[in-house]
Motif scaffolding. Sequence first.
Motif, PDB file in Angstrom:
ATOM      1  N   ARG A   6     -12.278  45.771   1.164  1.00  0.00           N
ATOM      2  CA  ARG A   6     -12.716  47.135   0.849  1.00  0.00           C
ATOM      3  C   ARG A   6     -11.519  48.054   0.608  1.00  0.00           C
ATOM      4  O   ARG A   6     -11.571  48.942  -0.248  1.00  0.00           O
ATOM      5  CB  ARG A   6     -13.590  47.711   1.959  1.00  0.00           C
ATOM      6  N   ALA A   7     -10.447  47.849   1.356  1.00  0.00           N
ATOM      7  CA  ALA A   7      -9.241  48.651   1.162  1.00  0.00           C
ATOM      8  C   ALA A   7      -8.676  48.405  -0.231  1.00  0.00           C
ATOM      9  O   ALA A   7      -8.289  49.344  -0.933  1.00  0.00           O
ATOM     10  CB  ALA A   7      -8.209  48.323   2.236  1.00  0.00           C
ATOM     11  N   LYS A   8      -8.641  47.139  -0.640  1.00  0.00           N
ATOM     12  CA  LYS A   8      -8.139  46.814  -1.980  1.00  0.00           C
ATOM     13  C   LYS A   8      -9.037  47.440  -3.042  1.00  0.00           C
ATOM     14  O   LYS A   8      -8.550  48.024  -4.020  1.00  0.00           O
ATOM     15  CB  LYS A   8      -8.067  45.304  -2.197  1.00  0.00           C
ATOM     16  N   GLU A   9     -10.347  47.370  -2.856  1.00  0.00           N
ATOM     17  CA  GLU A   9     -11.273  47.967  -3.819  1.00  0.00           C
ATOM     18  C   GLU A   9     -11.057  49.472  -3.938  1.00  0.00           C
ATOM     19  O   GLU A   9     -11.065  50.028  -5.028  1.00  0.00           O
ATOM     20  CB  GLU A   9     -12.725  47.699  -3.407  1.00  0.00           C
ATOM     21  N   CYS A  10     -10.851  50.127  -2.809  1.00  0.00           N
ATOM     22  CA  CYS A  10     -10.622  51.575  -2.802  1.00  0.00           C
ATOM     23  C   CYS A  10      -9.361  51.912  -3.590  1.00  0.00           C
ATOM     24  O   CYS A  10      -9.367  52.803  -4.435  1.00  0.00           O
ATOM     25  CB  CYS A  10     -10.509  52.071  -1.360  1.00  0.00           C
ATOM     26  N   LEU A  11      -8.283  51.203  -3.304  1.00  0.00           N
ATOM     27  CA  LEU A  11      -7.018  51.480  -3.982  1.00  0.00           C
ATOM     28  C   LEU A  11      -7.072  51.073  -5.451  1.00  0.00           C
ATOM     29  O   LEU A  11      -6.430  51.692  -6.296  1.00  0.00           O
ATOM     30  CB  LEU A  11      -5.873  50.779  -3.260  1.00  0.00           C
ATOM     31  N   GLU A  12      -7.852  50.061  -5.743  1.00  0.00           N
ATOM     32  CA  GLU A  12      -8.000  49.614  -7.121  1.00  0.00           C
ATOM     33  C   GLU A  12      -8.620  50.726  -7.962  1.00  0.00           C
ATOM     34  O   GLU A  12      -8.189  50.963  -9.096  1.00  0.00           O
ATOM     35  CB  GLU A  12      -8.899  48.369  -7.134  1.00  0.00           C
ATOM     36  N   SER A  61       2.524  52.337   1.867  1.00  0.00           N
ATOM     37  CA  SER A  61       2.753  53.774   1.695  1.00  0.00           C
ATOM     38  C   SER A  61       2.210  54.213   0.337  1.00  0.00           C
ATOM     39  O   SER A  61       1.737  53.399  -0.450  1.00  0.00           O
ATOM     40  CB  SER A  61       4.248  54.078   1.777  1.00  0.00           C
ATOM     41  N   GLU A  62       2.351  55.488   0.071  1.00  0.00           N
ATOM     42  CA  GLU A  62       1.882  56.032  -1.207  1.00  0.00           C
ATOM     43  C   GLU A  62       2.755  55.579  -2.378  1.00  0.00           C
ATOM     44  O   GLU A  62       2.329  55.619  -3.516  1.00  0.00           O
ATOM     45  CB  GLU A  62       1.842  57.557  -1.142  1.00  0.00           C
ATOM     46  N   LYS A  63       3.969  55.165  -2.084  1.00  0.00           N
ATOM     47  CA  LYS A  63       4.902  54.758  -3.136  1.00  0.00           C
ATOM     48  C   LYS A  63       4.819  53.265  -3.457  1.00  0.00           C
ATOM     49  O   LYS A  63       5.546  52.784  -4.317  1.00  0.00           O
ATOM     50  CB  LYS A  63       6.324  55.112  -2.716  1.00  0.00           C
ATOM     51  N   THR A  64       3.943  52.545  -2.791  1.00  0.00           N
ATOM     52  CA  THR A  64       3.831  51.105  -2.994  1.00  0.00           C
ATOM     53  C   THR A  64       3.242  50.811  -4.366  1.00  0.00           C
ATOM     54  O   THR A  64       2.267  51.444  -4.776  1.00  0.00           O
ATOM     55  CB  THR A  64       2.931  50.481  -1.904  1.00  0.00           C
ATOM     56  N   SER A  65       3.833  49.847  -5.058  1.00  0.00           N
ATOM     57  CA  SER A  65       3.338  49.481  -6.387  1.00  0.00           C
ATOM     58  C   SER A  65       2.076  48.626  -6.257  1.00  0.00           C
ATOM     59  O   SER A  65       1.794  48.055  -5.197  1.00  0.00           O
ATOM     60  CB  SER A  65       4.404  48.688  -7.145  1.00  0.00           C
ATOM     61  N   TRP A  66       1.340  48.541  -7.361  1.00  0.00           N
ATOM     62  CA  TRP A  66       0.110  47.752  -7.356  1.00  0.00           C
ATOM     63  C   TRP A  66       0.414  46.277  -7.087  1.00  0.00           C
ATOM     64  O   TRP A  66      -0.340  45.597  -6.391  1.00  0.00           O
ATOM     65  CB  TRP A  66      -0.639  47.925  -8.672  1.00  0.00           C
ATOM     66  N   GLU A  67       1.516  45.768  -7.599  1.00  0.00           N
ATOM     67  CA  GLU A  67       1.885  44.370  -7.377  1.00  0.00           C
ATOM     68  C   GLU A  67       2.136  44.105  -5.888  1.00  0.00           C
ATOM     69  O   GLU A  67       1.713  43.080  -5.340  1.00  0.00           O
ATOM     70  CB  GLU A  67       3.133  44.000  -8.198  1.00  0.00           C
ATOM     71  N   GLU A  68       2.805  45.032  -5.225  1.00  0.00           N
ATOM     72  CA  GLU A  68       3.050  44.896  -3.791  1.00  0.00           C
ATOM     73  C   GLU A  68       1.742  44.974  -2.997  1.00  0.00           C
ATOM     74  O   GLU A  68       1.558  44.252  -2.018  1.00  0.00           O
ATOM     75  CB  GLU A  68       4.012  45.982  -3.302  1.00  0.00           C
ATOM     76  N   ILE A  69       0.854  45.840  -3.438  1.00  0.00           N
ATOM     77  CA  ILE A  69      -0.451  45.951  -2.787  1.00  0.00           C
ATOM     78  C   ILE A  69      -1.196  44.630  -2.894  1.00  0.00           C
ATOM     79  O   ILE A  69      -1.761  44.128  -1.915  1.00  0.00           O
ATOM     80  CB  ILE A  69      -1.289  47.097  -3.397  1.00  0.00           C
ATOM     81  N   MET A  70      -1.180  44.036  -4.082  1.00  0.00           N
ATOM     82  CA  MET A  70      -1.881  42.768  -4.281  1.00  0.00           C
ATOM     83  C   MET A  70      -1.251  41.641  -3.455  1.00  0.00           C
ATOM     84  O   MET A  70      -1.962  40.790  -2.932  1.00  0.00           O
ATOM     85  CB  MET A  70      -1.910  42.395  -5.768  1.00  0.00           C
ATOM     86  N   GLN A  71       0.075  41.639  -3.330  1.00  0.00           N
ATOM     87  CA  GLN A  71       0.732  40.636  -2.495  1.00  0.00           C
ATOM     88  C   GLN A  71       0.308  40.792  -1.039  1.00  0.00           C
ATOM     89  O   GLN A  71      -0.028  39.824  -0.360  1.00  0.00           O
ATOM     90  CB  GLN A  71       2.250  40.739  -2.618  1.00  0.00           C
ATOM     91  N   LYS A  72       0.315  42.025  -0.554  1.00  0.00           N
ATOM     92  CA  LYS A  72      -0.085  42.316   0.825  1.00  0.00           C
ATOM     93  C   LYS A  72      -1.555  41.935   1.036  1.00  0.00           C
ATOM     94  O   LYS A  72      -1.915  41.329   2.041  1.00  0.00           O
ATOM     95  CB  LYS A  72       0.146  43.802   1.108  1.00  0.00           C
ATOM     96  N   TYR A  73      -2.380  42.278   0.059  1.00  0.00           N
ATOM     97  CA  TYR A  73      -3.806  41.942   0.129  1.00  0.00           C
ATOM     98  C   TYR A  73      -4.003  40.431   0.218  1.00  0.00           C
ATOM     99  O   TYR A  73      -4.754  39.946   1.061  1.00  0.00           O
ATOM    100  CB  TYR A  73      -4.541  42.507  -1.092  1.00  0.00           C
ATOM    101  N   ASP A  74      -3.353  39.696  -0.664  1.00  0.00           N
ATOM    102  CA  ASP A  74      -3.509  38.237  -0.688  1.00  0.00           C
ATOM    103  C   ASP A  74      -3.142  37.620   0.655  1.00  0.00           C
ATOM    104  O   ASP A  74      -3.862  36.757   1.177  1.00  0.00           O
ATOM    105  CB  ASP A  74      -2.661  37.618  -1.802  1.00  0.00           C
ATOM    106  N   VAL A  75      -2.026  38.063   1.232  1.00  0.00           N
ATOM    107  CA  VAL A  75      -1.571  37.520   2.513  1.00  0.00           C
ATOM    108  C   VAL A  75      -2.582  37.824   3.616  1.00  0.00           C
ATOM    109  O   VAL A  75      -2.998  36.931   4.372  1.00  0.00           O
ATOM    110  CB  VAL A  75      -0.173  38.076   2.881  1.00  0.00           C
TER     111      VAL A  75
END
Length: 113
Positions: A97-103, A64-78
């Motif tokens: 590409r999704a991670k790059e966009c959000l980064e 979601s929009e409220k997700t922290s960067w750390e949570e995004i990276m955990q989700k990305y890694d998995v």
Amino acid sequence: MAGRLLANLIVMGGTVVGRAVIQAYRQAIVNANKTGAAQEAINGIRRASKAMTEQEARQILGISEKTSWEEIMQKYDVMFEKNAKGGSFYLQSKVHRAKECLESIYHKPDVTN
């Protein structure tokens, strides 16, 4: 004798058809260049490969929009690892590409003087 004659006919016919196909393909390229269809096709490919939107990136990662960067990276890694081990290279690249966009959104450069 009949087998040899039949083989020669097949080879000669295949050669004639092959040359005709190549000639038609070359003519199609010339015609496409004259009408601009080739350039339109290239432009269509470029439009289709434009950068991913933030919303699309969030959908791919399931965040979601409220997700922290750390949570995004955990989700990305998995998700990246799941697709690296016998998964889909296409999905793995979409996740990347999704991670790059959000980064680019989460890590905006500071513009302080």
